[in-house]
Every structure is written in C-alpha cells, then in structure tokens.
Design a protein around this motif. Structure first.
Motif, PDB file in Angstrom:
ATOM      1  N   GLN A   6      25.806  39.209   4.316  1.00  0.00           N
ATOM      2  CA  GLN A   6      25.850  38.840   2.600  1.00  0.00           C
ATOM      3  C   GLN A   6      25.171  37.542   2.642  1.00  0.00           C
ATOM      4  O   GLN A   6      25.467  36.506   3.423  1.00  0.00           O
ATOM      5  CB  GLN A   6      27.646  38.892   2.609  1.00  0.00           C
ATOM      6  CG  GLN A   6      27.584  38.292   0.896  1.00  0.00           C
ATOM      7  CD  GLN A   6      29.143  38.457   0.661  1.00  0.00           C
ATOM      8  OE1 GLN A   6      30.061  38.746   1.479  1.00  0.00           O
ATOM      9  NE2 GLN A   6      29.589  37.954  -0.664  1.00  0.00           N
ATOM     10  N   VAL A   7      24.347  37.430   1.744  1.00  0.00           N
ATOM     11  CA  VAL A   7      23.544  36.443   1.300  1.00  0.00           C
ATOM     12  C   VAL A   7      23.433  35.800   0.032  1.00  0.00           C
ATOM     13  O   VAL A   7      23.661  36.537  -0.878  1.00  0.00           O
ATOM     14  CB  VAL A   7      22.067  36.620   1.721  1.00  0.00           C
ATOM     15  CG1 VAL A   7      20.958  35.557   1.034  1.00  0.00           C
ATOM     16  CG2 VAL A   7      22.096  36.970   3.174  1.00  0.00           C
ATOM     17  N   PHE A   8      23.614  34.592  -0.004  1.00  0.00           N
ATOM     18  CA  PHE A   8      23.520  33.833  -1.509  1.00  0.00           C
ATOM     19  C   PHE A   8      22.148  33.196  -1.468  1.00  0.00           C
ATOM     20  O   PHE A   8      21.695  32.626  -0.663  1.00  0.00           O
ATOM     21  CB  PHE A   8      24.636  32.736  -1.491  1.00  0.00           C
ATOM     22  CG  PHE A   8      24.144  31.656  -2.742  1.00  0.00           C
ATOM     23  CD1 PHE A   8      24.885  32.245  -3.900  1.00  0.00           C
ATOM     24  CD2 PHE A   8      23.486  30.543  -2.674  1.00  0.00           C
ATOM     25  CE1 PHE A   8      24.565  31.183  -5.014  1.00  0.00           C
ATOM     26  CE2 PHE A   8      23.523  29.522  -3.576  1.00  0.00           C
ATOM     27  CZ  PHE A   8      24.234  29.947  -5.145  1.00  0.00           C
ATOM     28  N   ALA A   9      21.608  33.250  -2.719  1.00  0.00           N
ATOM     29  CA  ALA A   9      20.394  32.719  -3.058  1.00  0.00           C
ATOM     30  C   ALA A   9      20.310  31.882  -4.309  1.00  0.00           C
ATOM     31  O   ALA A   9      21.185  32.546  -5.407  1.00  0.00           O
ATOM     32  CB  ALA A   9      19.261  33.774  -3.077  1.00  0.00           C
ATOM     33  N   PRO A  10      19.729  30.342  -4.338  1.00  0.00           N
ATOM     34  CA  PRO A  10      20.049  29.819  -5.693  1.00  0.00           C
ATOM     35  C   PRO A  10      19.400  30.035  -6.790  1.00  0.00           C
ATOM     36  O   PRO A  10      17.968  30.450  -6.773  1.00  0.00           O
ATOM     37  CB  PRO A  10      19.834  28.249  -4.973  1.00  0.00           C
ATOM     38  CG  PRO A  10      18.604  28.726  -3.971  1.00  0.00           C
ATOM     39  CD  PRO A  10      19.039  29.975  -3.320  1.00  0.00           C
ATOM     40  N   ALA A  11      19.684  29.625  -7.951  1.00  0.00           N
ATOM     41  CA  ALA A  11      18.856  29.337  -9.226  1.00  0.00           C
ATOM     42  C   ALA A  11      17.859  28.349  -8.945  1.00  0.00           C
ATOM     43  O   ALA A  11      18.014  27.520  -8.016  1.00  0.00           O
ATOM     44  CB  ALA A  11      19.856  29.217 -10.461  1.00  0.00           C
ATOM     45  N   THR A  12      16.686  28.403  -9.712  1.00  0.00           N
ATOM     46  CA  THR A  12      15.884  27.229  -9.546  1.00  0.00           C
ATOM     47  C   THR A  12      15.549  26.781 -11.026  1.00  0.00           C
ATOM     48  O   THR A  12      15.554  27.634 -11.992  1.00  0.00           O
ATOM     49  CB  THR A  12      14.553  27.908  -8.921  1.00  0.00           C
ATOM     50  OG1 THR A  12      14.407  29.236  -9.526  1.00  0.00           O
ATOM     51  CG2 THR A  12      14.788  27.850  -7.291  1.00  0.00           C
TER      52      THR A  12
END
Length: 310
Positions: A6-12
C-alpha cells in the motif's frame, strides 16, 4: 518477494507561478493511495476505485495508473508479472494539485517496490509522464517529478530529460485552497498563447532565475519578489472566480506570495509559518463562502519525501 503493498503519493503544486512546466513541489496533504496485489495470471487489472464518484475508467488501458504500470513492466521485460490495483482517491480530481500524477506515481512506486526496486525514482519519471499524457494530453513532469522525488524540483530540459532537486527554506509553509469550480486541465492549457513578446519573456526569465536563486539562498523576500507570472497567469486567472480579490485577501492575511496551482482552480500561497498558513486558508475560504462557492483547504510544509509505503 512481497505479495501486496500500500503506497501513498503526494499532491503537488506545479509551475510555482513563474515556472510554467519547469518547476513544482510536493506537499504532505492531500494525496492518493494505491493498494497493489500480486496475482497468478500475467497482466495489470484495476479491481476497485474509490473517491472518484465514478469518473475514472476501470479499463486498464485507459487508466493512468494501470497504463503506466503496463508501460513499466514492458520496459523492464517483466510482462510475466500479474498485479491487481485498488486506487483510493484522497484528493479532488481536476483541482490543479496533480491528482492524476499522485495516482500514477503511487502505482509506479508500488510496482517498482514489489519488484525490489530495479529502477531509481529518477528513472521512473518518464513512465509517470506517460500517465500525464493519457490524463491531460501533455506529458509534462512538473507534477510527477516532485511527486516521485519529493521536495522542490526544476525540470531543466525535457529532451533529454534533466531533473534537478532544489533546496528550499525548511520553515516555508504552503496554504492551498481548492474552490469547487470546474477547470479541466486540457482547456486551461489550450488558453495559453503560443507566441509571447520578447519583453515578456525577459521578465519571466528574470523571475524564474530569481525564484531559483531565492530557494538556494533561502531568501524568502527574493522568492516573493520573483513569483510573478506575465505569460500564463493573466490568461488562466480568468477561469478562477474573483482571482484578484483572492490575491488581495491572501496578501492581507500574511501571504508571502499568491498564485495558481498547476492549471487551477486551486490557488496557493507561501507563508512563513504554519499558523500564518492556516489564517490564509481561513480568510480565502471565507471569501469564497461569501460568493456561495464551496472550497477545500490544506496546510502543509513542503514534502521532502515523495511517495511512501504505508
């Protein structure tokens, strides 16, 4: 080898006012999550999407997450691998905060980690750009590069791809407000002039150089003076309700600077600390509320980490 991840990736925030398509930075919130599981049969499938109100395709060829994972597996010669994907949208679509980028980056980081990281984060950028091409018709890196690498990023060149991580003042906070109005990225890109006056280009070059210098010197006042856009913002700001009034409100509330995040409609400000950033968000949301426009607000330091395994 792990069976699931399970992976989280950020807004930019892309462009950072004066750096159209060449500057961007990552924030801590919002972002997207991907759960990826190995399956017996080769191929990539999407099992489930939440938080998108049914707007995103479950077809693996058409979804940015699965399409970029397929592209990655072909490139590393691992088409024997089978995975199913769950995408959990934890951020608004069409917000100008790199929504498609966060999903794509989470998917690529997940598959790369599952396969014991044969590629570096830097090497994953071109696959994420393929996802952007699918999402908005243009494979730019100003969202996907900071989402993958974390921090503040300069794309010095697209051909060949040359990405540089920049330093930044650690004390800097970002105040983001997403007014709930629709500004599709494709339409916002179409509005931009294809030709610019040399005198405007000179102003813009000076501002980009000033912003990058301000980041290196950790000189917040120089950053503030440099974050002015004479090429793209004057056109795109038309799509954002009461843009000039919002700018005035943010600066009165203590913002160092104010601009459009990506193609909008989200707007962002830099603030000298967290309390100031919260105050800016409150004032902007109150102004939009007075116009009967709903909004979402986020306060974050710059995210130096990028995607992470949860």
């Amino acid at each position: 080898m792990k069976e699931s991840i399970q992976v989280f990736a950020p807004a930019t925030v892309a462009n950072v006012v004066c750096g159209f398509d060449v500057l961007g930075f990552a924030v801590n919130a919002p972002g997207d999550e991907v759960i990826m599981r190995r399956k017996e049969t080769p191929g990539v499938s999407i099992k489930k999407i939440t938080g998108d109100e049914g707007r995103l395709p479950l077809d693996a060829e058409k979804n940015t997450v699965s399409a970029s994972v397929q592209h990655y597996l072909r490139h590393i010669g691992r088409e024997d691998v089978g995975v199913e994907i769950e995408l959990h949208k934890k951020m608004p679509i069409g917000s100008g905060l790199g929504s498609s980028s966060a999903s794509t980056v989470a998917g690529l980081f997940a598959i790369n980690t599952l396969l014991n990281s044969p590629l570096s984060r830097q090497e994953l950028v071109p696959f994420a750009m393929k996802g952007e091409e699918l999402a908005c018709g243009s494979g730019h890196a100003d969202n996907v590069a900071p989402a993958l690498l974390g921090g503040f990023v300069l794309i010095r060149s697209y051909d060949p791809l040359d990405i540089i991580k920049l330093p930044y003042p650690e004390s800097l906070y970002c105040a983001i407000v997403f007014p709930e109005v629709d500004v599709p990225t494709r339409d916002a890109r179409r509005m931009i002039r294809s030709k610019v006056l040399l005198k405007d280009a000179v102003v813009q070059w000076g501002n980009v150089a000033g912003l990058v210098t301000g980041l290196f010197m950790k000189d917040i006042e120089l950053m503030a003076r440099s974050m002015k856009d004479v090429l793209v913002e004057p056109v795109r700001s038309i799509l954002i309700p009461d843009f000039e009034k919002l700018r005035e409100t943010a600066l009165k509330a203590g913002a160092i600077t104010f601009g459009i995040s990506g193609s909008g409609p989200s707007v962002f400000s830099f603030a000298k600390d967290e309390a100031a950033a919260h105050h800016i968000v409150e004032m902007l949301q109150a102004h939009l509320s007075g116009m009967k426009i709903g909004s979402l607000g986020y306060v974050s330091a710059i995210n130096g980490e990028g995607p992470k395994v949860l």
